[in-house]
Design a protein around this motif. Structure first.
Motif, PDB file in Angstrom:
ATOM      1  N   GLN A  20       0.819  -1.206   0.000  1.00 27.65           N
ATOM      2  CA  GLN A  20       0.000   0.000   0.000  1.00 27.65           C
ATOM      3  C   GLN A  20       0.858   1.263   0.000  1.00 27.65           C
ATOM      4  OE1 GLN A  20      -1.390   2.615   1.900  1.00 27.65           O
ATOM      5  NE2 GLN A  20      -3.344   2.767   0.812  1.00 27.65           N
ATOM      6  N   ALA A  21       2.070   1.155   0.590  1.00 28.81           N
ATOM      7  CA  ALA A  21       2.986   2.301   0.648  1.00 28.81           C
ATOM      8  C   ALA A  21       3.953   2.337  -0.528  1.00 28.81           C
ATOM      9  CB  ALA A  21       3.767   2.263   1.958  1.00 28.81           C
ATOM     10  N   GLY A  22       3.780   1.429  -1.508  1.00 34.22           N
ATOM     11  CA  GLY A  22       4.590   1.482  -2.723  1.00 34.22           C
ATOM     12  C   GLY A  22       5.846   0.651  -2.703  1.00 34.22           C
ATOM     13  N   LYS A  71      13.676   4.034  -4.587  1.00 35.08           N
ATOM     14  CA  LYS A  71      12.451   3.656  -3.892  1.00 35.08           C
ATOM     15  C   LYS A  71      12.797   2.634  -2.817  1.00 35.08           C
ATOM     16  CE  LYS A  71       9.385   4.430  -7.842  1.00 35.08           C
ATOM     17  NZ  LYS A  71       8.450   3.810  -8.820  1.00 35.08           N
ATOM     18  N   PRO A  72      11.979   2.545  -1.753  1.00 39.39           N
ATOM     19  CA  PRO A  72      12.296   1.616  -0.665  1.00 39.39           C
ATOM     20  C   PRO A  72      12.254   0.163  -1.122  1.00 39.39           C
ATOM     21  CG  PRO A  72      10.668   3.228   0.040  1.00 39.39           C
ATOM     22  CD  PRO A  72      10.798   3.376  -1.439  1.00 39.39           C
ATOM     23  N   VAL A  73      13.152  -0.634  -0.568  1.00 38.66           N
ATOM     24  CA  VAL A  73      13.214  -2.075  -0.796  1.00 38.66           C
ATOM     25  C   VAL A  73      13.169  -2.761   0.564  1.00 38.66           C
ATOM     26  CG1 VAL A  73      14.658  -3.974  -1.640  1.00 38.66           C
ATOM     27  CG2 VAL A  73      14.503  -1.846  -2.948  1.00 38.66           C
ATOM     28  N   GLY A 154       3.299   2.094   8.113  1.00 39.46           N
ATOM     29  CA  GLY A 154       3.174   3.345   7.358  1.00 39.46           C
ATOM     30  C   GLY A 154       4.178   4.385   7.806  1.00 39.46           C
ATOM     31  N   ARG A 155       4.344   4.507   9.120  1.00 41.78           N
ATOM     32  CA  ARG A 155       5.308   5.471   9.654  1.00 41.78           C
ATOM     33  C   ARG A 155       6.727   5.118   9.227  1.00 41.78           C
ATOM     34  NH1 ARG A 155       6.478   6.643  16.119  1.00 41.78           N
ATOM     35  NH2 ARG A 155       8.310   7.981  15.804  1.00 41.78           N
TER      36      ARG A 155
END
Length: 572
Positions: A20-22, A71-73, A154-155
């Protein structure tokens, strides 16, 4: 609700929160305690999943993917020393501003500190080298647990993505049994995660930079590695409008794919020309503006520290700006591209032609050197000239990145250039290169020394699990080549034992073990043959035998020739 259902809902909440956060990429290392999360990631088809047995290499693999994608992994391992093996990659990610979501499985609370196997203290394991850390509760079925998990996932991900980007750590305890309900209906997360925006400059800071540009007659732009995505077209439109010379670190991505009408602005031989005292006097800048990190070049650093410009402005997305030289006079907390779009004014730059002419002179020497010499620099230059458009170059620290700085000349080809310069380490480079190649899905070439290659031979394991397209060029000078350029080399009694560290190893057997195509190179002709031979396997290893002492002498003779011509040109 039974324990298996509790556990299933718990881990799928974590996984769906990532989606959901990508977060769509996850690197997994095998282990027992991480079983529930490994199953949940594997069961969710939306993820790109990468396997790496060695956790130290896995950390750098994830770093390479995140570096390439910006982007986050997610990164998942079992409990105990597996988590500790992530530390080098996490440190690099923290200082290089790479977003990693580190998920470490852990023993339940009753097995901590009582001598249970594979149980270490994982709370705040990475200390100040992550942006945020949390220890999750167990999958207990309590009505507040899953909402807590969603909020904190999410945080964590928002924190990793917020400038300056970086790693976060989520410690997840599991109590046995560890199996899931595979008939469970996966429910997508509906939690509204944070939306991360761009840090914008204030009108007063824009005016500060605009005034400095308008009032300057000897301005100098410096561009290092910039975190996040940016438009090269916007930058070159800005540079063309102000007509300042641009010192572009190879990691700035500005040395390739250059518009023809901007090529005179780009100074790629600054490392060489700033060795000339007479040239340095001729171009003394009145204003310096830097976007991104301080470049690799030591001569540039020494020059800036010596002249200490009256106005030295840095633009950086981190309020704790990077100023190892202690020379910055104004720091602006902002995304760099804000200024490229706002400012289009300048007066005539008095030193642009001097920089341009010096760059032409140095480039002439560099190209002649590549053609006539047979040392690591000449081999590196040959390699860079052979790279095709639409490919990527990854360089190890120490000599490889310095040879990129010297011998990678500006080009209209589309070539990405990457390196781990957060902490300048030589560990994990093979894995980082695989991560970049897997993320960008373009042919990639890694330039690396023999010692750095040995540090991460386990990184080659990735080629057994995933389809890759990587060529590894190993400059084998039998030891730590960078130390031969440093004062330590003058103490002959201990140099080889403590710094040279020759191993006598060659790499044909390693190539054979991984079914890699292998070339042994001892001449420019054989190197040219290796580079021009059509690649037959996913992985190719080209081992180039060189001599440390000859490399030092050849590099220094090149610099001396450039200095001599520049001194003659600008001798006052």
């Amino acid at each position: 609700m039974d324990n298996r259902t509790n556990l299933t809902e718990y881990v799928h909440t974590i996984v769906q929160s990532c989606l959901q956060a990508g977060v769509v990429d996850v690197v997994i290392s095998p282990g027992s305690r991480s079983t529930p999360l490994a199953y949940a990631f594997s069961q969710t088809t939306a993820f790109n999943k990468y396997m790496q047995i060695d956790e130290r290499s896995a950390g750098f693999l994830a770093l390479g993917i995140a570096k390439a994608k910006q982007k986050p992994v997610a990164l998942l391992c079992t409990s105990g020393t597996a988590a500790a093996n992530y530390f080098p990659a996490i440190v690099e990610a923290y200082y290089a501003r790479i977003p990693l979501i580190v998920l470490t499985a852990d023993r339940p609370h009753e097995l901590r500190g009582v001598g249970a196997p594979q149980a270490i203290d994982q709370i705040q394991l990475y200390g100040n080298h992550v942006k945020w850390s949390v220890d999750f509760p167990l999958a207990d079925g309590h009505m507040e647990t899953l909402p807590y998990i969603e909020r904190h996932m999410g945080r964590a991900i928002a924190t990793a993505k917020t400038a300056p980007m970086g790693p976060v750590h989520i410690n997840v305890p599991f109590r046995e049994p560890l199996l899931l309900d595979f008939d469970y209906e996966i429910k997508p997360s509906t939690y509204q995660h944070s939306i991360v925006g761009t840090i914008m400059a204030s009108p007063s800071s824009v005016k500060l930079v605009e005034d400095a540009i308008v009032q300057s007659s000897k301005g100098l732009l410096i561009v290092g590695e910039i975190s996040g995505e940016f438009s090269k077209d916007d930058f070159w439109a800005f540079a063309k409008s102000i007509q300042w010379p641009v010192i572009a670190d190879p990691l700035s991505q500005l040395r390739s794919d250059i518009p023809e009408d901007c090529r005179h602005l780009l100074i790629d031989q600054y490392d060489a020309v700033l060795k000339s005292d007479h040239f340095k006097k001729a171009v003394h800048p009145d204003v310096v503006i830097r976007f991104g990190t301080q470049p690799v070049s030591k001569p540039l650093s020494l020059y800036l520290k010596a002249i200490r410009p009256d106005i030295y402005i840095t633009v950086d997305e981190d309020p704790a700006y990077r100023d190892s030289l202690g020379t910055v006079t104004q720091h602006i907390h902002s995304a760099p591209q804000v200024f490229w779009n706002e400012i289009k004014n300048s007066q005539q730059n008095e030193t642009l032609s001097i920089w341009t002419n010096a760059n032409v002179i140095a480039t002439k020497h560099i190209e002649s050197y590549i053609h006539t010499q047979q040392d690591e620099g000449a081999y590196a230059g040959m390699l860079f000239q052979k790279l095709t458009t639409g490919s990527d170059l990854i360089a190890s620290s120490s000599m490889p990145i310095r040879d990129v700085d010297t011998f990678f000349n500006q080009t209209t080809k589309d070539i990405g250039i990457y390196a781990n310069r957060g902490t300048n380490g030589i560990d994990g480079v093979v894995s980082t290169a695989f991560g970049i190649q897997l993320a960008r899905k373009r042919p990639a070439t890694l330039l690396i020394g023999d010692i750095s290659f040995l540090h991460d031979v386990n990184g080659l394991l990735v080629s057994r699990f995933h389809e890759t397209d990587l060529t590894i060029v190993v400059m084998n000078n039998d030891g730590g080549g960078i130390f031969s350029y440093l004062p330590q080399s003058t103490e002959e009694r201990y140099f080889e034992t403590l710094f040279g560290t020759p191993t006598g190893l060659t790499f044909e057997s390693i190539a054979k073990m991984y079914n890699a195509e292998y070339f042994h190179v001892d001449s420019k002709d054989s190197f040219n043959n290796a580079l021009e031979t059509t690649k037959q396997t996913d992985l190719r290893i080209i081992e180039v035998k060189t001599n440390r002492q000859e490399n030092v002498l050849s590099h220094r003779s090149l610099w001396d020739a450039i200095i001599e011509e520049l001194d003659g040109q600008w001798k006052s």
